[in-house]
Motif scaffolding. Structure first.
Motif, PDB file in Angstrom:
ATOM      1  N   LYS A 235       0.714  -1.098   0.136  1.00 46.59           N
ATOM      2  CA  LYS A 235      -0.213  -0.305  -0.258  1.00 46.59           C
ATOM      3  C   LYS A 235       1.197   1.039   0.208  1.00 46.59           C
ATOM      4  N   GLN A 237       3.715   2.154   1.874  1.00 44.39           N
ATOM      5  CA  GLN A 237       3.338   2.277   3.658  1.00 44.39           C
ATOM      6  C   GLN A 237       5.290   1.827   3.749  1.00 44.39           C
ATOM      7  N   ARG A 260       8.464   0.523   6.920  1.00 42.67           N
ATOM      8  CA  ARG A 260       7.099   1.316   7.587  1.00 42.67           C
ATOM      9  C   ARG A 260       7.052   2.265   8.455  1.00 42.67           C
ATOM     10  N   ASP A 261       6.568   3.348   8.402  1.00 39.59           N
ATOM     11  CA  ASP A 261       6.257   4.723   9.637  1.00 39.59           C
ATOM     12  C   ASP A 261       6.535   3.726  11.065  1.00 39.59           C
ATOM     13  N   GLY A 262       6.790   3.573  11.939  1.00 39.97           N
ATOM     14  CA  GLY A 262       6.571   2.748  13.617  1.00 39.97           C
ATOM     15  C   GLY A 262       6.768   1.599  13.092  1.00 39.97           C
TER      16      GLY A 262
END
Lengths: 347, 347
Positions: A235, A237, A260-262
């Motif tokens: 997606k 991400q 991915r962020d995080g």
């Protein structure tokens, strides 16, 4: 006895060395049945990690206990055991917490004054803390013995990587590196219930093993191309869990950019430039964690062993070339040329 | 209305700017009651972070809702609210997971075309996702209002730092950085039950606040001296949990060197050289994790708010100078000269 020694970059020899003897009451002497060559041995082979002339080498092995010191309680002559890639006392603060690689009395096989695993026998310091018992009947099961050998390093290191990356049931994981550790990380991620496992690698023979180990997708590109491909699969991400199993600037940079962020990067590639590939500004903005290091595989063996014994996981396909002790130098050549993925040494 | 603008390094002005108006149905307009100056504003002040001439500044504020767009459901005119240092929509994948700083529609106060917090009023995008309601009677409690303002950044960022560092009941924590975030990290560590909290800092007025916030030890040295002092306090091992709240090469290097094997660094200092201070070889050998980044304080406000309201934590001592809006340029001077720790702007 005979053992592998390194005399200079690209100069591996198999030669006569002194038989190991019990030096400390906590020692054991082990007759090696299976050993292997590690991707990290190639740093020494290529001269990128310094070694003394004639130094011993090899840190993955299993075999039969031949003799034990007077303080060894857990093992006796005749026991089939596997050794993790470092020895550890099993009782210090760090060992008690499971971080056996930071043991106050630990060390590496092949360190100056110590035996390496690529030889007929090894003196094992702190035998009670270091060795893990295997079922005696495994000794007659060629295939199983080979699978069990991966517990000495690559399977435990792959497990450490996915723990560092935070893999759990349902995770999306991307693995940078198609060497034996990267492949074992795929297998370890599958074992922990990862739903999607993206293997990055350009050698089809290796990515085929990744697919066999549970990878759901293969990304063959490198650099920006790989980053775009992983993002297209997620997606836009990136993957929440990323394994860095190479150690170079490019592999770490790719790892950061596909996370991915995080998310988190589980790093187990011995750093050879990877620090430079780490963009802390990006990691800050996107809350990307970095967790890993030298794997305390001794701690993981009791957890992974039953799954190898009952066939839940079979890491043995990481070995694609078997040699005898005298052919170890040829094994190094093959791994250096990437014509072999991982070389098994059978005694 | 009047607001703070930055025209060049060291050239802060308070001038007439257009009144904010509702532009999107999800906007609110907020009349500012309290704002402040952040250590990270100094990067712009000193010219180390680029700004356009006349750009607005300030990202910490609380106040009264004046007007809401037609889609705003959670707030009405007259509500007392606090804003986190970024706005976020509250509904995207990242917000849903609590990583509001990665919001797909998020942004920073003071970004080009947006209001900053150091002004009389602010247009708040995505008001429902961004703002958090405060009890109305807090508006008449000067001390409480000041304490609540820390929820917009420093208290939540300190909390993020200790979560990154893995602080829990009984932890040993070391905090690098005696700015407002470092001090709030001390308070956050104490709140989570840390047993031993070592504050590193050389300014007694600040380390005195650290002691008041729960620090058990103060280390005043820097570099090797600080490393030795922390190790002397921790059986030679270092602290399991370390907070890096500065962002420079030296602070990160110190953080790595005082972390116990197997421990973690919670990093919240905006990176300005800290990447270079990160020795990945050391982190690999010792299994040191790095976790943190820009703090999703919006997510933390609901957890921290009750503790501020009932006095369990009182972060207000981080403010040691109060100015009116017209004196904001003097506030920057004082923080730059380190004669003020953190400057409160009261309207």
């Amino acid at each position: 006895m005979r053992a592998t020694t390194i005399h200079a970059p690209y100069d591996m020899r198999v030669e006569e060395v002194p038989d190991p003897v019990i030096q400390q009451p906590t020692d054991a002497v082990l007759r090696v049945l299976r050993a292997c060559i590690c991707g990290s041995d190639l740093w020494a082979y290529r001269g990128e990690a310094a070694r003394q002339k004639g130094q011993r080498i090899g840190h993955e092995f299993l075999g039969i206990v031949e003799e034990t010191g007077s303080d060894v309680r857990g093992f006796k002559a005749g026991d089939l055991v596997v050794a993790p890639f470092m020895w550890s006392d099993g009782v210090c603060d760090y060992c008690t917490e499971g971080l056996t690689t930071s043991c106050e009395h630990g060390g590496f096989w092949g360190a100056v004054g110590h035996d390496g695993g690529q030889g007929e026998a090894v003196r094992v310091p702190h035998a009670d803390g270091t060795l893990v018992q295997l079922p005696a009947d495994a000794a007659s099961d060629d295939h199983l013995l080979t699978a069990l050998l991966t517990l000495s390093d690559v399977m435990g290191t792959g497990h450490h990587a996915v723990l560092g990356a935070g893999v759990r049931e349902g995770s999306t994981v991307a693995v940078v590196g198609d060497g034996a550790v990267g492949l074992c990380a795929v297998l370890a991620a599958k074992r922990l219930g990862a739903e999607r496992i993206i293997a990055l690698g350009r050698h089809q023979v290796r990515t085929d093993i990744a697919l066999r180990f549970g990878a759901t997708d293969v990304v063959a590109g490198r650099g920006d191309e790989a980053v775009e491909a992983v993002r297209a699969l997620t997606k836009g991400q990136g993957a929440h869990c990323v394994v860095e199993a190479v150690g170079t600037e490019q592999s770490m940079s790719t790892a950061v950019n596909i996370t991915r962020d995080g998310g988190a990067i589980g790093f187990v590639g011995v750093p050879h430039g990877s620090g430079t590939g780490l963009d802390l500004g990006v990691m800050f903005d996107r809350n990307i964690a970095l967790r890993g290091g030298v794997a305390p595989v001794r701690t993981y063996i009791p957890e992974l062993l039953p799954d190898v014994l009952d066939g839940t996981i079979d890491p043995s396909p990481v070995f694609d070339l078997t040699v005898g002790l005298d052919e170890v130098p040829d094994g190094y050549k093959a791994m250096d040329a990437r014509t072999a993925l991982k070389v098994l040494v059978a005694f």
